[in-house]
Design a protein around this motif. Sequence first.
Motif, mmCIF file in Angstrom:
data_model
loop_
_atom_site.group_PDB
_atom_site.id
_atom_site.type_symbol
_atom_site.label_atom_id
_atom_site.label_comp_id
_atom_site.label_asym_id
_atom_site.label_seq_id
_atom_site.Cartn_x
_atom_site.Cartn_y
_atom_site.Cartn_z
ATOM 1 N N ALA A 270 34.176 29.025 32.734
ATOM 2 C CA ALA A 270 32.892 29.157 32.474
ATOM 3 C C ALA A 270 32.230 27.807 32.631
ATOM 4 C CB ALA A 270 32.706 29.190 30.804
ATOM 5 N N ASN A 271 32.798 26.620 32.865
ATOM 6 C CA ASN A 271 32.157 25.395 33.127
ATOM 7 C C ASN A 271 32.075 25.195 34.736
ATOM 8 O OD1 ASN A 271 32.096 24.476 30.614
ATOM 9 N ND2 ASN A 271 34.161 23.303 30.588
ATOM 10 N N SER B 5 42.399 30.636 26.607
ATOM 11 C CA SER B 5 41.053 29.961 25.892
ATOM 12 C C SER B 5 40.644 28.820 27.151
ATOM 13 C CB SER B 5 41.347 29.259 24.785
ATOM 14 O OG SER B 5 40.162 28.441 24.441
ATOM 15 N N ILE B 6 41.818 27.890 27.672
ATOM 16 C CA ILE B 6 41.431 26.810 28.663
ATOM 17 C C ILE B 6 40.924 27.726 29.864
ATOM 18 C CG2 ILE B 6 42.830 25.154 29.786
ATOM 19 C CD1 ILE B 6 44.514 24.662 27.469
ATOM 20 N N SER B 7 41.792 28.614 30.189
ATOM 21 C CA SER B 7 41.366 29.394 31.433
ATOM 22 C C SER B 7 39.914 29.734 31.299
ATOM 23 C CB SER B 7 41.925 30.602 31.809
ATOM 24 O OG SER B 7 43.386 29.928 32.231
ATOM 25 N N GLU B 8 39.472 30.555 30.325
ATOM 26 C CA GLU B 8 38.036 30.856 30.104
ATOM 27 C C GLU B 8 36.967 29.831 29.922
ATOM 28 O OE1 GLU B 8 38.327 33.406 26.729
ATOM 29 O OE2 GLU B 8 39.240 35.125 27.762
ATOM 30 N N THR B 9 37.445 28.749 29.583
ATOM 31 C CA THR B 9 36.493 27.384 29.403
ATOM 32 C C THR B 9 36.333 26.751 30.839
ATOM 33 O OG1 THR B 9 36.913 27.053 27.240
ATOM 34 C CG2 THR B 9 36.159 25.193 28.428
ATOM 35 N N THR B 10 37.494 26.795 31.499
ATOM 36 C CA THR B 10 37.633 26.349 32.899
ATOM 37 C C THR B 10 36.420 27.145 33.894
ATOM 38 O OG1 THR B 10 39.592 25.273 32.713
ATOM 39 C CG2 THR B 10 38.865 25.637 35.022
ATOM 40 N N SER C 34 43.843 26.143 35.087
ATOM 41 C CA SER C 34 43.476 25.429 34.273
ATOM 42 C C SER C 34 44.386 24.383 33.827
ATOM 43 C CB SER C 34 43.089 26.260 32.946
ATOM 44 O OG SER C 34 44.103 26.969 32.664
#
Length: 60
Positions: free
Chosen positions: A40-41, A33-38, A48
Amino acid sequence: MTVANAIPYEPSLEHPEDNEDQVRRELIETLRSISETTFANSGHALRSVHAKSHALLVVE
């Protein structure tokens, strides 16, 4: 613990906890989730979290 009284590792010392599979799944989910958010941002595949910033400990 000093080097003089450190216990050398051997496989017989390691005993998985009863909930280790669940902890592993939750850790993977959180880090993904942290990797995907990083991504996406930033739009880039960045690390991440620092590779050595996470650990699981059992304290007596």
